[in-house]
Design a protein around this motif. Sequence first.
Motif, PDB file in Angstrom:
ATOM      1  N   ALA A 192      32.534 -23.708  21.354  1.00 17.85           N
ATOM      2  CA  ALA A 192      32.636 -23.843  21.221  1.00 17.85           C
ATOM      3  C   ALA A 192      33.741 -23.762  21.168  1.00 17.85           C
ATOM      4  CB  ALA A 192      31.662 -24.815  20.632  1.00 17.85           C
ATOM      5  N   PRO A 193      34.396 -24.939  21.799  1.00 17.13           N
ATOM      6  CA  PRO A 193      36.404 -24.719  22.039  1.00 17.13           C
ATOM      7  C   PRO A 193      36.426 -26.377  20.712  1.00 17.13           C
ATOM      8  CG  PRO A 193      35.371 -26.547  23.458  1.00 17.13           C
ATOM      9  CD  PRO A 193      34.264 -25.210  23.076  1.00 17.13           C
ATOM     10  N   GLY A 194      35.678 -26.834  19.994  1.00 17.75           N
ATOM     11  CA  GLY A 194      36.249 -27.694  18.700  1.00 17.75           C
ATOM     12  C   GLY A 194      34.896 -26.873  17.132  1.00 17.75           C
ATOM     13  N   ILE A 195      36.035 -26.177  16.393  1.00 18.71           N
ATOM     14  CA  ILE A 195      34.857 -26.321  15.823  1.00 18.71           C
ATOM     15  C   ILE A 195      35.255 -26.458  14.224  1.00 18.71           C
ATOM     16  CG2 ILE A 195      34.546 -24.277  14.277  1.00 18.71           C
ATOM     17  CD1 ILE A 195      35.331 -22.395  16.265  1.00 18.71           C
ATOM     18  N   VAL A 196      34.533 -27.840  13.487  1.00 18.41           N
ATOM     19  CA  VAL A 196      34.706 -28.284  12.411  1.00 18.41           C
ATOM     20  C   VAL A 196      33.691 -27.840  11.244  1.00 18.41           C
ATOM     21  CG1 VAL A 196      34.136 -31.190  11.510  1.00 18.41           C
ATOM     22  CG2 VAL A 196      34.820 -30.653  13.843  1.00 18.41           C
ATOM     23  N   ALA A 330      32.440 -40.599   4.140  1.00 17.25           N
ATOM     24  CA  ALA A 330      32.448 -40.095   5.181  1.00 17.25           C
ATOM     25  C   ALA A 330      32.740 -40.962   6.569  1.00 17.25           C
ATOM     26  CB  ALA A 330      30.225 -39.779   4.861  1.00 17.25           C
ATOM     27  N   PRO A 331      32.442 -41.952   6.225  1.00 19.13           N
ATOM     28  CA  PRO A 331      33.046 -42.802   7.547  1.00 19.13           C
ATOM     29  C   PRO A 331      33.913 -42.632   8.082  1.00 19.13           C
ATOM     30  CG  PRO A 331      31.803 -44.341   5.964  1.00 19.13           C
ATOM     31  CD  PRO A 331      32.051 -42.949   5.226  1.00 19.13           C
ATOM     32  N   ILE A 332      35.154 -42.150   7.174  1.00 22.78           N
ATOM     33  CA  ILE A 332      36.491 -42.461   7.403  1.00 22.78           C
ATOM     34  C   ILE A 332      37.020 -40.984   8.115  1.00 22.78           C
ATOM     35  CG2 ILE A 332      38.053 -42.564   4.980  1.00 22.78           C
ATOM     36  CD1 ILE A 332      39.817 -44.127   6.964  1.00 22.78           C
ATOM     37  N   THR A 333      35.770 -40.259   7.552  1.00 26.35           N
ATOM     38  CA  THR A 333      36.529 -38.826   7.684  1.00 26.35           C
ATOM     39  C   THR A 333      35.547 -38.526   8.777  1.00 26.35           C
ATOM     40  OG1 THR A 333      36.352 -38.196   5.204  1.00 26.35           O
ATOM     41  CG2 THR A 333      35.785 -36.467   6.632  1.00 26.35           C
ATOM     42  N   ALA A 334      35.123 -38.958   8.959  1.00 22.80           N
ATOM     43  CA  ALA A 334      34.402 -39.199  10.688  1.00 22.80           C
ATOM     44  C   ALA A 334      34.986 -39.412  11.220  1.00 22.80           C
ATOM     45  CB  ALA A 334      32.484 -39.750  10.621  1.00 22.80           C
ATOM     46  N   SER A 335      35.696 -40.463  11.637  1.00 24.40           N
ATOM     47  CA  SER A 335      35.824 -41.613  12.145  1.00 24.40           C
ATOM     48  C   SER A 335      37.280 -40.339  12.336  1.00 24.40           C
ATOM     49  CB  SER A 335      36.198 -42.916  11.899  1.00 24.40           C
ATOM     50  OG  SER A 335      38.010 -42.962  12.247  1.00 24.40           O
ATOM     51  N   ILE A 336      38.315 -39.817  11.210  1.00 24.25           N
ATOM     52  CA  ILE A 336      39.897 -39.027  11.135  1.00 24.25           C
ATOM     53  C   ILE A 336      39.528 -37.843  12.124  1.00 24.25           C
ATOM     54  CG2 ILE A 336      41.138 -37.446  10.408  1.00 24.25           C
ATOM     55  CD1 ILE A 336      40.864 -38.892   7.440  1.00 24.25           C
ATOM     56  N   ILE A 337      37.579 -37.158  12.048  1.00 23.57           N
ATOM     57  CA  ILE A 337      38.088 -35.982  12.167  1.00 23.57           C
ATOM     58  C   ILE A 337      37.258 -35.640  13.842  1.00 23.57           C
ATOM     59  CG2 ILE A 337      35.852 -33.913  12.591  1.00 23.57           C
ATOM     60  CD1 ILE A 337      38.138 -33.767  10.418  1.00 23.57           C
ATOM     61  N   ALA A 338      36.563 -37.581  14.854  1.00 26.27           N
ATOM     62  CA  ALA A 338      37.080 -37.621  15.689  1.00 26.27           C
ATOM     63  C   ALA A 338      38.127 -37.629  16.744  1.00 26.27           C
ATOM     64  CB  ALA A 338      35.692 -38.366  15.946  1.00 26.27           C
ATOM     65  N   ASP A 339      38.425 -38.280  16.464  1.00 24.43           N
ATOM     66  CA  ASP A 339      40.513 -38.233  16.633  1.00 24.43           C
ATOM     67  C   ASP A 339      41.201 -38.056  16.965  1.00 24.43           C
ATOM     68  OD1 ASP A 339      39.733 -41.376  16.775  1.00 24.43           O
ATOM     69  OD2 ASP A 339      41.305 -41.526  15.210  1.00 24.43           O
ATOM     70  N   LEU A 340      40.772 -36.422  15.763  1.00 23.61           N
ATOM     71  CA  LEU A 340      41.320 -34.944  16.004  1.00 23.61           C
ATOM     72  C   LEU A 340      40.734 -34.508  16.858  1.00 23.61           C
ATOM     73  CD1 LEU A 340      41.644 -34.477  12.241  1.00 23.61           C
ATOM     74  CD2 LEU A 340      44.136 -34.438  13.688  1.00 23.61           C
ATOM     75  N   VAL A 341      39.879 -34.520  17.039  1.00 25.23           N
ATOM     76  CA  VAL A 341      38.633 -33.639  18.599  1.00 25.23           C
ATOM     77  C   VAL A 341      38.611 -34.494  20.006  1.00 25.23           C
ATOM     78  CG1 VAL A 341      36.401 -33.251  18.911  1.00 25.23           C
ATOM     79  CG2 VAL A 341      37.557 -32.795  16.516  1.00 25.23           C
ATOM     80  N   SER A 342      39.339 -35.492  19.328  1.00 22.68           N
ATOM     81  CA  SER A 342      39.197 -36.423  20.810  1.00 22.68           C
ATOM     82  C   SER A 342      40.821 -36.041  21.353  1.00 22.68           C
ATOM     83  CB  SER A 342      38.696 -37.075  20.786  1.00 22.68           C
ATOM     84  OG  SER A 342      37.017 -37.424  20.450  1.00 22.68           O
ATOM     85  N   ASN A 343      41.049 -36.679  20.630  1.00 21.96           N
ATOM     86  CA  ASN A 343      42.484 -36.318  20.690  1.00 21.96           C
ATOM     87  C   ASN A 343      44.278 -35.384  20.782  1.00 21.96           C
ATOM     88  OD1 ASN A 343      43.396 -38.564  19.731  1.00 21.96           O
ATOM     89  ND2 ASN A 343      42.710 -39.739  20.702  1.00 21.96           N
ATOM     90  N   GLY A 344      43.506 -35.435  19.408  1.00 29.65           N
ATOM     91  CA  GLY A 344      44.636 -34.427  18.427  1.00 29.65           C
ATOM     92  C   GLY A 344      45.119 -35.150  17.900  1.00 29.65           C
TER      93      GLY A 344
END
Length: 365
Positions: A192-196, A330-344
């Motif tokens: 996968a292009p993204g790994i967390v 958990a909620p803020i970490t999820a939103s940070i990682i989703a942003d990083l994965v989606s648009n860096g």
Amino acid sequence: MHDVIVIGGGVIGLSIARELAGRKAVLVLDRGATGEGTSWAAAGMLSPLSEADDQDPFFQLCRASHDSYRKFIGELEDETGIDCGYSGSGLLCLACSEESANALRRRCEWQRKAGFAVENISGDEVRRMEPLITADILTALFMPAESSVAPRRLVNALRESCLKRGVEIRTGARVQGISKNAVRTDGLTFEAPGIVVASGVWSPELAGLDPPIPVYPRKGQILSLCMPPGAFRHMIRWHHSYFVPRNNGDLIVGATDEDVGFDRSVTPAGIGKLLADAQAISSHVGSYPIMETWTGLRPATQDGLPVIGPSAIPGVFYATAHYRNGVLLAPITASIIADLVSNGRSRVAIEPYAPSRFGNSGTDA
Ligand SMILES: Cc1cc2nc3c(=O)[nH]c(=O)nc-3n(C[C@H](O)[C@H](O)[C@H](O)COP(=O)(O)OP(=O)(O)OC[C@H]3O[C@@H](n4cnc5c(N)ncnc54)[C@H](O)[C@@H]3O)c2cc1C
């Protein structure tokens, strides 16, 4: 086949997978069943104010996550029908010595000046709010906005929500190592292009991490008592101990914080101290049945901050080392990682949590 692979199905990994679902094809890999790591052991306090002595960036992160919690839980419960045990009944911090009374007064002063909901109250007022407290209380703070959740139910709800949103979850899949665009388990390679990396205290075991991260375990022993209905209504903190009453009649008494490696034993010293502290604050709890004792390993770093952000390998992100606040964050970490994965990019400042802060050896820079 997948856009993103999340390694670890605890509260952090599942929250990230859920946030990304719909936008990305997500695979969660967990070496056991999901939710059986540290998240299973947590007390579930969502309490950014009770230990904060100033408005540093970590406090801001905790507060931002707390602000989003009611909505996070509301949506999860609507989506899954699972009651996550959320309670917004507030928290009492008690001082039984002059030293802790002074610390509480200082905390109250800056938090009130900054506009946070906190009240300095007397021992008599504490007993009006919690009639079963029998200790002599010099002073107390009441923080009406602090809240709590039942972590085991929360993780169940997150898993259900992930499945409903189309996340693939593979259990019994122990990841051995990672590299650019690939994750290797015992017998399989997933691409996968993204790994967390969200495998909590076990994150440093993964081969190929760049940079390595110095996450280590801090053991917490914790227990539950069966209280009479409504005996305690608020979360209560004093010294290093706390009560978290649940709406099912459990009274959680926590927790030790021990540097003993990966040892997860329940010990007479640990449980004995918790029981002694509990009875010192309320003699009534001495007659409550002990329901369960357990331990968990908090994923810690030397500076006490989590590791959230991009690694040196393109497409690989860390979301780990949440120490004592993983449920809250958990909620803020999820939103940070989703942003990083989606648009860096992250909308939240994440420099203090950069994986690179430890240097390439994985020890504190
Ligand atoms: C006693 C105690 C009380 C606590 N109280 C609170 C509290 O009141 N409030 C709060 O916010 N926080 C609290 N915490 C902290 C909180 O529990 C943690 O910060 C949080 O659970 C970390 O979540 P996680 O998802 O990172 O880790 P985990 O829940 O440990 O999840 C990691 C997952 O990764 C999986 N895994 C590991 N290695 C691999 C591998 N190689 N391959 C595949 N999968 C792997 C594991 O099986 C596990 O399911 C408490 C912790 C303890 C111990």
